[in-house]
Design a protein around this motif. Structure first.
Motif, short mmCIF file in Angstrom:
data_model
loop_
_atom_site.label_atom_id
_atom_site.label_comp_id
_atom_site.label_asym_id
_atom_site.label_seq_id
_atom_site.Cartn_x
_atom_site.Cartn_y
_atom_site.Cartn_z
N THR A 1 -34.55 22.44 12.86
CA THR A 1 -33.99 23.36 11.86
C THR A 1 -34.30 24.82 12.16
O THR A 1 -35.31 25.15 12.80
CB THR A 1 -34.53 23.02 10.46
OG1 THR A 1 -35.96 23.12 10.49
CG2 THR A 1 -34.14 21.61 10.06
N LYS A 2 -33.44 25.68 11.66
CA LYS A 2 -33.62 27.12 11.85
C LYS A 2 -34.87 27.61 11.14
O LYS A 2 -35.69 28.34 11.71
CB LYS A 2 -32.39 27.87 11.33
CG LYS A 2 -32.46 29.38 11.50
CD LYS A 2 -31.18 30.03 10.98
CE LYS A 2 -31.22 31.54 11.14
NZ LYS A 2 -29.96 32.19 10.67
N GLU A 3 -35.03 27.22 9.88
CA GLU A 3 -36.17 27.64 9.09
C GLU A 3 -37.36 26.72 9.33
O GLU A 3 -37.20 25.50 9.46
CB GLU A 3 -35.83 27.64 7.60
CG GLU A 3 -34.70 28.58 7.22
CD GLU A 3 -35.05 30.05 7.44
OE1 GLU A 3 -36.25 30.38 7.33
OE2 GLU A 3 -34.15 30.85 7.74
N LYS A 4 -38.54 27.31 9.38
CA LYS A 4 -39.76 26.52 9.55
C LYS A 4 -40.24 26.06 8.18
O LYS A 4 -41.15 26.63 7.58
CB LYS A 4 -40.83 27.34 10.25
CG LYS A 4 -42.04 26.53 10.68
CD LYS A 4 -43.02 27.39 11.46
CE LYS A 4 -44.20 26.56 11.93
NZ LYS A 4 -45.16 27.38 12.71
N TRP B 1 -36.44 23.21 21.97
CA TRP B 1 -36.45 23.77 20.62
C TRP B 1 -37.77 23.36 19.97
O TRP B 1 -38.17 22.19 20.08
CB TRP B 1 -35.31 23.20 19.79
CG TRP B 1 -33.93 23.69 20.15
CD1 TRP B 1 -33.59 24.56 21.15
CD2 TRP B 1 -32.71 23.34 19.49
NE1 TRP B 1 -32.23 24.76 21.16
CE2 TRP B 1 -31.67 24.02 20.14
CE3 TRP B 1 -32.41 22.51 18.41
CZ2 TRP B 1 -30.33 23.89 19.75
CZ3 TRP B 1 -31.09 22.37 18.02
CH2 TRP B 1 -30.06 23.06 18.67
N GLU C 1 -29.24 23.67 9.10
CA GLU C 1 -29.01 24.83 9.96
C GLU C 1 -29.86 24.63 11.22
O GLU C 1 -31.07 24.47 11.15
CB GLU C 1 -29.44 26.12 9.24
CG GLU C 1 -28.66 26.42 7.97
CD GLU C 1 -27.28 26.98 8.26
OE1 GLU C 1 -27.07 27.50 9.38
OE2 GLU C 1 -26.42 26.90 7.36
N PHE D 1 -31.83 25.15 14.83
CA PHE D 1 -32.69 26.18 15.40
C PHE D 1 -31.92 27.05 16.40
O PHE D 1 -32.10 28.26 16.44
CB PHE D 1 -33.90 25.52 16.11
CG PHE D 1 -34.78 26.51 16.80
CD1 PHE D 1 -35.76 27.18 16.09
CD2 PHE D 1 -34.63 26.79 18.16
CE1 PHE D 1 -36.58 28.12 16.71
CE2 PHE D 1 -35.44 27.73 18.78
CZ PHE D 1 -36.41 28.39 18.06
N GLY D 2 -31.08 26.41 17.21
CA GLY D 2 -30.24 27.13 18.16
C GLY D 2 -28.80 26.69 18.01
O GLY D 2 -28.48 25.79 17.23
N GLU D 3 -27.92 27.28 18.80
CA GLU D 3 -26.50 26.93 18.70
C GLU D 3 -26.16 25.70 19.54
O GLU D 3 -26.78 25.43 20.57
CB GLU D 3 -25.62 28.11 19.13
CG GLU D 3 -25.65 29.28 18.17
CD GLU D 3 -24.56 30.31 18.48
OE1 GLU D 3 -23.50 29.93 19.02
OE2 GLU D 3 -24.79 31.50 18.20
N THR E 1 -23.64 26.33 14.46
CA THR E 1 -24.95 26.65 13.90
C THR E 1 -25.45 25.65 12.85
O THR E 1 -26.60 25.75 12.42
CB THR E 1 -24.93 28.05 13.24
OG1 THR E 1 -23.94 28.07 12.20
CG2 THR E 1 -24.61 29.12 14.27
N SER E 2 -24.62 24.69 12.45
CA SER E 2 -25.04 23.79 11.37
C SER E 2 -24.30 22.47 11.40
O SER E 2 -23.31 22.30 12.12
CB SER E 2 -24.82 24.46 10.00
OG SER E 2 -23.43 24.60 9.75
#
Length: 220
Positions: free
Chosen positions: A106-109, A102, A69, A71-73, A44-45
């Motif tokens: 990153t996971k967070e926008k 994707w 982090e 966005f996806g695995e 994840t990171s």
């Protein structure tokens, strides 16, 4: 205080092929001291730290680090990395196979000015078929769409126009401008001979500068 290095990224996606379901990440860090690199990749990171600079050349040493982090695995054991004194190049295997890209790395926008699109590797989602880069450490381009070079449409292999030497018949050339459709040179010469016109040799002598035939084909 540590500085964020520049990160460039691009991606490919596929719902059937693992090797086309990947993320390209390049950490641009000229004069990185390879022995100081600390790199940790999880599903994840990714975290990274290193020192860059070259005192002998007057380039000050600085500390760099970041943590991202995803966005996806990703699948760490199926991912690759290549380290040089200029950059750290990564090919991360996406865990979920699907056609959609994707929307971001990153996971967070959130706005991350040190993360940028790698336009040298990027293609749009709907144009990626046949354009994927080979997933190897050299990032070689896949020129799969250009194999064979069979010539322009209607001229496969440059062999679809028989008799290019003396151009007998010329039947496929659509009447050669002022000629009626379907009339070829041989028929024209035969008609002129029957009517007492110039013989074949005389015709050739008088038309050297007027009509040398179609221009030569350019090499593919």
């Amino acid at each position: 205080m540590a500085t964020h290095p520049e990160i460039l990224w691009a991606q490919r996606s596929s719902e059937t092929e693992d090797e086309k379901n990947i993320v390209y990440v390049t950490i641009n860090l000229p004069d990185v001291q390879v022995d100081t690199i600390k790199y940790d990749l999880t599903p994840t990171s990714m975290s990274f730290s290193a020192k860059a600079g070259l005192q002998s050349k007057g380039i000050p040493e600085k500390d760099y680090e970041f943590k991202v982090e995803f966005f996806g695995e990703v699948v760490p054991e199926q991912s690759k990395k290549r380290v040089s004194s200029r950059d750290i190049a990564l090919i991360l295997r996406k865990k979920e196979k699907k056609v959609e890209f994707w929307p971001r790395l990153t996971k967070e926008k959130i706005k991350t000015p040190f993360i940028k699109t790698d336009f040298s590797k990027w293609v749009d989602e709907d144009e990626q078929e046949g354009e994927a880069l080979k997933p190897d450490d050299d990032y070689d381009m896949d020129m799969g769409g250009m194999g064979g070079m069979g010539g322009p449409p209607g001229m496969p292999g440059m062999g679809g126009m028989p008799g290019m030497g003396g151009m007998p018949g010329m039947g496929g050339m659509g009447g050669m401008g002022g000629m009626p459709g379907g009339m070829d040179i041989e028929a024209m010469l035969a008609s002129m001979k029957a009517q007492g016109g110039p013989q074949a040799g005389e015709e050739e002598e008088g038309t050297d500068s007027d009509d040398d035939g179609p221009p030569p084909l350019e090499d593919a």
